[in-house]
Design a protein around this motif. Structure first.
Motif, mmCIF file in Angstrom:
data_model
loop_
_atom_site.group_PDB
_atom_site.id
_atom_site.type_symbol
_atom_site.label_atom_id
_atom_site.label_comp_id
_atom_site.label_asym_id
_atom_site.label_seq_id
_atom_site.Cartn_x
_atom_site.Cartn_y
_atom_site.Cartn_z
ATOM 1 N N LEU A 213 36.126 -6.287 -3.489
ATOM 2 C CA LEU A 213 35.797 -5.946 -4.742
ATOM 3 C C LEU A 213 35.108 -6.380 -5.960
ATOM 4 N N HIS A 214 36.202 -7.596 -5.754
ATOM 5 C CA HIS A 214 35.286 -9.131 -7.200
ATOM 6 C C HIS A 214 33.966 -10.268 -5.972
ATOM 7 N N ALA A 217 32.230 -9.952 -2.700
ATOM 8 C CA ALA A 217 30.987 -9.042 -3.029
ATOM 9 C C ALA A 217 29.815 -10.444 -2.807
ATOM 10 N N ARG A 248 31.478 2.163 0.552
ATOM 11 C CA ARG A 248 31.433 1.865 -0.955
ATOM 12 C C ARG A 248 29.591 0.443 -0.506
ATOM 13 N N LEU A 249 28.685 0.957 -1.067
ATOM 14 C CA LEU A 249 27.562 -0.289 -0.855
ATOM 15 C C LEU A 249 27.685 -1.578 -2.208
ATOM 16 N N GLY A 251 28.085 -5.382 -3.880
ATOM 17 C CA GLY A 251 26.695 -5.757 -4.174
ATOM 18 C C GLY A 251 26.245 -4.475 -5.191
ATOM 19 N N PHE A 252 26.753 -3.441 -5.341
ATOM 20 C CA PHE A 252 26.248 -2.385 -6.544
ATOM 21 C C PHE A 252 27.721 -1.295 -6.979
ATOM 22 N N GLY A 253 27.319 -1.342 -8.376
ATOM 23 C CA GLY A 253 28.019 -1.115 -8.974
ATOM 24 C C GLY A 253 29.102 -2.056 -10.100
ATOM 25 N N ARG A 255 32.435 -2.116 -13.151
ATOM 26 C CA ARG A 255 33.045 -1.634 -14.474
ATOM 27 C C ARG A 255 32.823 -1.713 -15.082
ATOM 28 N N PHE A 297 22.058 6.755 -6.389
ATOM 29 C CA PHE A 297 22.645 6.170 -7.453
ATOM 30 C C PHE A 297 22.290 6.420 -9.026
ATOM 31 N N LYS A 300 24.449 8.174 -10.918
ATOM 32 C CA LYS A 300 25.893 7.751 -11.535
ATOM 33 C C LYS A 300 26.113 6.695 -12.265
ATOM 34 N N ILE A 302 25.157 3.813 -11.091
ATOM 35 C CA ILE A 302 25.567 2.969 -10.405
ATOM 36 C C ILE A 302 24.271 1.652 -9.900
ATOM 37 N N ASN A 305 24.649 -5.563 -8.899
ATOM 38 C CA ASN A 305 25.958 -6.237 -9.330
ATOM 39 C C ASN A 305 25.406 -7.542 -9.435
ATOM 40 N N ASP A 307 26.275 -10.574 -7.572
ATOM 41 C CA ASP A 307 26.465 -10.351 -6.214
ATOM 42 C C ASP A 307 25.566 -9.799 -5.044
HETATM 43 C C1 LIG Z 1 30.924 -10.021 -9.910
HETATM 44 C C2 LIG Z 1 31.564 -9.002 -9.457
HETATM 45 O O1 LIG Z 1 32.636 -8.921 -9.317
HETATM 46 S S1 LIG Z 1 30.913 -7.556 -9.650
HETATM 47 C C3 LIG Z 1 32.010 -6.284 -8.529
HETATM 48 C C4 LIG Z 1 31.058 -6.496 -7.191
HETATM 49 N N1 LIG Z 1 32.146 -5.834 -6.091
HETATM 50 C C5 LIG Z 1 31.013 -5.126 -5.463
HETATM 51 O O2 LIG Z 1 29.911 -5.046 -5.528
HETATM 52 C C6 LIG Z 1 31.617 -3.853 -4.616
HETATM 53 C C7 LIG Z 1 31.159 -2.759 -4.832
HETATM 54 N N2 LIG Z 1 31.953 -1.732 -5.300
HETATM 55 C C8 LIG Z 1 32.378 -1.270 -6.375
HETATM 56 O O3 LIG Z 1 33.791 -0.630 -5.544
HETATM 57 C C9 LIG Z 1 32.448 -0.770 -7.081
HETATM 58 O O4 LIG Z 1 30.851 -0.230 -8.051
HETATM 59 C C10 LIG Z 1 33.556 -1.582 -8.526
HETATM 60 C C11 LIG Z 1 35.516 -1.807 -8.000
HETATM 61 C C12 LIG Z 1 33.468 -2.960 -8.519
HETATM 62 C C13 LIG Z 1 33.418 -0.783 -9.817
HETATM 63 O O5 LIG Z 1 34.917 0.256 -9.328
HETATM 64 P P1 LIG Z 1 35.017 1.374 -10.854
HETATM 65 O O6 LIG Z 1 34.595 0.854 -12.274
HETATM 66 O O7 LIG Z 1 36.469 0.720 -10.189
HETATM 67 O O8 LIG Z 1 34.408 2.561 -10.736
HETATM 68 P P2 LIG Z 1 35.194 3.431 -9.617
HETATM 69 O O9 LIG Z 1 35.508 2.648 -7.968
HETATM 70 O O10 LIG Z 1 36.240 4.447 -10.614
HETATM 71 O O11 LIG Z 1 33.159 4.159 -9.332
HETATM 72 C C14 LIG Z 1 32.796 4.995 -9.739
HETATM 73 C C15 LIG Z 1 32.242 7.083 -9.082
HETATM 74 O O12 LIG Z 1 31.277 5.713 -9.015
HETATM 75 C C16 LIG Z 1 31.074 5.183 -7.518
HETATM 76 N N3 LIG Z 1 31.129 4.085 -6.870
HETATM 77 C C17 LIG Z 1 31.286 3.134 -7.549
HETATM 78 N N4 LIG Z 1 30.491 1.906 -6.644
HETATM 79 C C18 LIG Z 1 29.939 1.838 -5.428
HETATM 80 C C19 LIG Z 1 29.363 1.815 -4.722
HETATM 81 N N5 LIG Z 1 29.444 0.530 -4.765
HETATM 82 N N6 LIG Z 1 28.842 2.510 -3.278
HETATM 83 C C20 LIG Z 1 29.065 3.528 -4.015
HETATM 84 N N7 LIG Z 1 29.809 4.114 -4.955
HETATM 85 C C21 LIG Z 1 30.550 3.748 -5.970
HETATM 86 C C22 LIG Z 1 32.448 5.589 -6.913
HETATM 87 O O13 LIG Z 1 32.308 6.349 -5.088
HETATM 88 C C23 LIG Z 1 33.210 6.953 -8.248
HETATM 89 O O14 LIG Z 1 32.866 7.976 -7.876
HETATM 90 P P3 LIG Z 1 32.852 9.204 -7.448
HETATM 91 O O15 LIG Z 1 32.720 9.759 -9.103
HETATM 92 O O16 LIG Z 1 32.333 10.357 -7.286
HETATM 93 O O17 LIG Z 1 34.731 9.076 -6.667
#
Ligand SMILES: CC(=O)SCCNC(=O)CCNC(=O)[C@H](O)C(C)(C)COP(=O)(O)OP(=O)(O)OC[C@H]1O[C@@H](n2cnc3c(N)ncnc32)[C@H](O)[C@@H]1OP(=O)(O)O
Ligand SMILES: O=C([O-])CC(=O)C(=O)O
Length: 367
Positions: A213-214, A217, A248-249, A251-253, A255, A297, A300, A302, A305, A307
Motif C-alpha cells: 500500500l506504500h 506499489a 485495487r488499481l 499506483g492510484f489513490g 491518502r 475514478f 471519487k 482518485i 500517485n 508510484d
Molecule cells: C508513494 C506512496 O506510497 S503512494 C500510495 C501507493 N499505494 C498504492 O498505489 C496502492 C493502491 N492505493 C490504495 O490502496 C489507496 O489509495 C491508499 C492505501 C494509497 C490510500 O488509501 P486510503 O486513504 O486509506 O483510502 P481508502 O483505502 O479508505 O479508500 C477510499 C475509497 O477509495 C477507493 N480506492 C482508493 N484507492 C483505490 C485504488 N487504488 N483502486 C481502487 N479503489 C481505490 C477505496 O476502495 C475506497 O472506496 P469506498 O469508499 O467506496 O470503499
C-alpha cells in the motif's frame, strides 16, 4: 472517553514541521517553502538534502562540509560478510536488517550538535547499503562506492553513466526525498520517540515502506503494466480486475492528494523523454491505463500517485523491477532523518496512542 478511533490516524496530527508542505486538494508540494518543481529543476541531490536538513540552500563551503559527512558513510567489512549471507529475497528486508546491524555498535547519541553530521553519515551509509544489496543480488563483489558524488557513485554500480541518465536519476532522488509523514516516516518517528537511535529508526521505516500500500506499489504498478501487456488490453483488463472483481488499481489513490500529485509532471516528462523503442509499449500501456482509470475514478477523486510513474523511469534507467522500491527508500532516507531530528529536537514526546477495548468483560479461569 473518546467516542471512536481515528482509523489510519487520518485526522491525527503528531508533529509540527517546517520541512514539507502539502496541499492535497490543490496538488501543491513544497520543500522548506520551495515548490517541488522549482527544487527539482534547480537544485542537486546534495543541495536538496542539505536544504531539508538545515533549512537553507548551502553555499559551496557548507556543501563541502556536508559532502565530508556523507563521505564518512563507509560500510565496515563485517556488513559485507553479513550481506553476502542473505538469501535471494526482498531488498527492503535486507536494508532493514543492515541498518539494524549497523546500530549494534553505533555510538550516535541524540545530540543537537551531532544530529546533522550523523544524518549526513547515514545518508552516505544508505547509498552503500542499497548499492551493495544490488551487487549482492546480482552476484557481484561488494565494495564501498565513491561517495564524492553519491548519485553518480551509485549509478556506477549499474554501469549507467550516460549524463542524461544521471540527471534523471538525480531528479527521481529529489522527487521522492520527503513527503511529510507517510507510514514509513511515522514508523521511524515512533521508534525515535522512544529515544532509540537514528539507524534503528531507519530500520523500522524500511519495514513499513516495503508494504504494497506504500512503497511496494512502485514495483507492483509496473508489474501491472507488464501483466496488461498492450494498450488494447487495458479496457478488458480494467473491466475484469477493477470493475468486476473490485481489485485495487496499484499506483492510484493517495491518502493526501485528491488531485494530481505534483511530482508526476516531472516523472512523466522524464519517462517520456528517456523511453526507447523497447519500452514504448510499456509506456503506452501505462498512459492508456491512466486515461481509462481517470475516467472511472475521477468522481471519487482518485488520481495516479508517484508510484504509477516512477517504475517507468527506473526501468528506462536499466533497473530491474525488484529494485524500484529500494530506489524510493534510498531517496526517502533523507526525509525520514530530517523528520526524526526535527521531532526529537523540538517536540520530543513518547508516541503512545490508545486503543479502545471492545473485548470480553472480566472473565475467571476455572481449573
Ligand atoms: C508513494 C506512496 O506510497 S503512494 C500510495 C501507493 N499505494 C498504492 O498505489 C496502492 C493502491 N492505493 C490504495 O490502496 C489507496 O489509495 C491508499 C492505501 C494509497 C490510500 O488509501 P486510503 O486513504 O486509506 O483510502 P481508502 O483505502 O479508505 O479508500 C477510499 C475509497 O477509495 C477507493 N480506492 C482508493 N484507492 C483505490 C485504488 N487504488 N483502486 C481502487 N479503489 C481505490 C477505496 O476502495 C475506497 O472506496 P469506498 O469508499 O467506496 O470503499
Ligand atoms: O505520503 C504518502 O502517504 C505516501 C508517500 O510516501 C508519497 O506519496 O511519497
Amino acid at each position: 472517553m473518546p467516542m471512536d478511533v481515528d482509523l489510519g490516524l487520518e485526522n491525527t496530527y503528531i508533529k509540527h514541521t517546517k520541512l514539507t508542505y502539502i496541499d492535497g486538494e490543490l496538488g501543491v508540494l513544497r520543500y522548506r517553502g520551495y515548490d517541488i518543481n522549482d527544487v527539482v529543476n534547480n537544485l542537486s541531490f546534495m543541495e536538496t538534502a542539505y536544504l531539508m536538513l538545515y533549512g537553507r540552500i548551502p553555499d559551496s563551503k557548507e556543501l563541502k562540509l556536508f559532502s565530508s559527512y556523507i563521505g564518512d558513510g563507509k560500510l565496515p567489512e563485517r556488513i559485507f560478510s553479513m550481506i553476502d549471507t542473505f538469501p535471494e529475497g526482498d531488498p527492503l528486508s535486507m536494508a532493514s536488517s543492515v541498518f539494524a546491524a549497523l546500530a549494534i555498535d553505533n555510538n550516535m547519541k541524540w545530540s543537537i550538535d551531532e544530529n546533522k553530521r550523523n544524518a549526513g553519515r547515514i545518508i552516505g551509509l544508505s547509498f552503500n547499503v542499497f548499492a551493495n544489496i544490488y551487487l549482492h543480488i546480482k552476484g557481484k563483489k561488494l565494495y564501498n562506492i565513491d561517495l564524492g558524488d553519491p548519485v553518480s557513485g551509485f549509478l556506477r554500480v549499474t554501469n549507467n553513466m550516460d549524463p542524461k541518465n544521471v540527471k534523471a536519476f538525480e531528479a527521481a532522488m529529489i522527487l521522492y526525498m520527503d513527503h511529510e509523514i507517510p507510514a514509513s516516516t511515522t514508523a521511524a518517528l515512533v521508534t525515535a520517540s522512544t529515544l532509540s537511535d537514528m539507524l534503528s529508526s531507519l530500520s523500522s521505516a524500511m519495514n513499513a515502506l516495503k508494504g504494497p500500500l506504500h512503497g511496494g506499489a512502485a514495483e507492483n504498478a509496473f508489474l501491472e503494466f507488464l501483466d496488461i501487456g498492450s494498450p488494447e488490453n487495458v479496457k478488458p483488463w480494467f473491466n475484469e480486475h477493477i470493475i468486476k472483481n473490485r481489485e485495487r488499481l496499484i499506483g492510484f489513490g493517495h491518502r493526501v492528494y485528491k488531485t494530481y500529485d505534483p511530482r508526476i509532471k516531472k516523472f512523466r516528462e522524464l519517462s517520456m523523454s528517456l523511453c526507447d523503442e523497447k519500452n514504448r509499449i510499456i509506456l503506452d500501456t501505462a498512459l492508456e491505463l491512466e486515461r481509462v482509470a481517470l475516467d472511472y475514478f475521477r468522481e471519487k477523486k482518485i488520481y495516479p500517485n508517484t508510484d504509477f510513474f516512477s517504475g517507468l523511469l527506473f526501468n528506462e534507467l536499466g533497473f530491474e523491477h525488484w529494485f524500484f522500491t529500494s530506489l524510493f527508500a534510498l531517496s526517502r532516507v533523507t526525509g525520514i532523518l530530517a523528520h526524526i531530528i526535527e521531532y526529537n529536537e523540538n517536540e520530543q514526546r513518547l508516541i503512545r496512542p490508545r486503543a479502545i477495548y471492545n473485548g470480553d468483560g472480566e472473565r475467571f479461569i476455572k481449573r
